[in-house]
Scaffold this active site. Sequence first.
Site, short mmCIF file in Angstrom:
data_model
loop_
_atom_site.label_atom_id
_atom_site.label_comp_id
_atom_site.label_asym_id
_atom_site.label_seq_id
_atom_site.Cartn_x
_atom_site.Cartn_y
_atom_site.Cartn_z
NE ARG A 185 10.50 6.85 -67.16
CZ ARG A 185 11.63 6.43 -67.71
NH1 ARG A 185 12.79 6.72 -67.18
NH2 ARG A 185 11.60 5.72 -68.81
NE ARG A 243 17.82 5.25 -73.36
CZ ARG A 243 17.83 5.02 -72.07
NH1 ARG A 243 18.71 5.56 -71.28
NH2 ARG A 243 16.96 4.20 -71.55
CG ASN A 287 21.72 8.29 -63.98
OD1 ASN A 287 21.09 7.26 -63.78
ND2 ASN A 287 21.29 9.26 -64.76
CB ALA A 309 18.94 -0.39 -66.55
CG HIS A 369 17.54 8.18 -61.06
ND1 HIS A 369 17.96 7.10 -61.79
CD2 HIS A 369 17.63 7.82 -59.76
CE1 HIS A 369 18.29 6.12 -60.97
NE2 HIS A 369 18.10 6.54 -59.72
CD GLU A 382 19.06 6.43 -56.40
OE1 GLU A 382 18.55 5.56 -57.11
OE2 GLU A 382 18.72 6.61 -55.20
N PRO A 427 24.17 2.15 -67.61
CG PRO A 427 22.85 0.26 -67.32
CD PRO A 427 23.71 1.22 -66.58
CG ASN A 428 21.03 1.61 -72.46
OD1 ASN A 428 21.65 1.13 -73.42
ND2 ASN A 428 20.27 0.88 -71.68
CE1 TYR A 470 16.03 8.19 -68.87
CE2 TYR A 470 15.38 7.46 -71.06
CZ TYR A 470 15.46 7.25 -69.70
OH TYR A 470 14.97 6.09 -69.15
#
Length: 152
Positions: free
Chosen positions: A113, A23, A80, A83, A106, A104, A15-16, A28
């Site tokens: 974070r 963004r 990735n 969320a 990211h 995975e 998502p996103n 990112y």
Amino acid sequence: MKKAIFRSVLVLHGPNLNLLGSRERAIYGREPLEIINRRLAATARAAGVQLASFQTNHEGVMIDRVQQAKVDRVGFILINPAAFTYSSIGLRDALTAVEIPFIEVHLSNIHAREPWRAHSHFTAVAVGSVLGLGSLGYDLALEYAIKRLKAR
């Protein structure tokens, strides 16, 4: 009879990630998802590996795509989960059920974070994880996947 070699990689974006480039650029980066996907496709093509990329904001759609990967005889997945990293046991279960190795990825270092981001449902079942290297993380994961596919 020899086992077939599946020389294809599926790149899944959660998502996103369709908003990359516009963004939260400090976290990112400035590179749009389309550019990342094109670069990965060119790398795979040069290595003689098929690559498909898929992005969705919907958990069930992502799970369906993972399940389809088994039918499509995908050899490796780069994901990735965005969320979904912190919430989707269903997606984790789908990845373990299809028994396709995955990495995975990211863009940011989730451990540097907010504390709630530090736990991933995927890390324990992934071949490996690439964190905090921006879009280069996808390239490094793809390089590994290609080597692994060719070694089979």
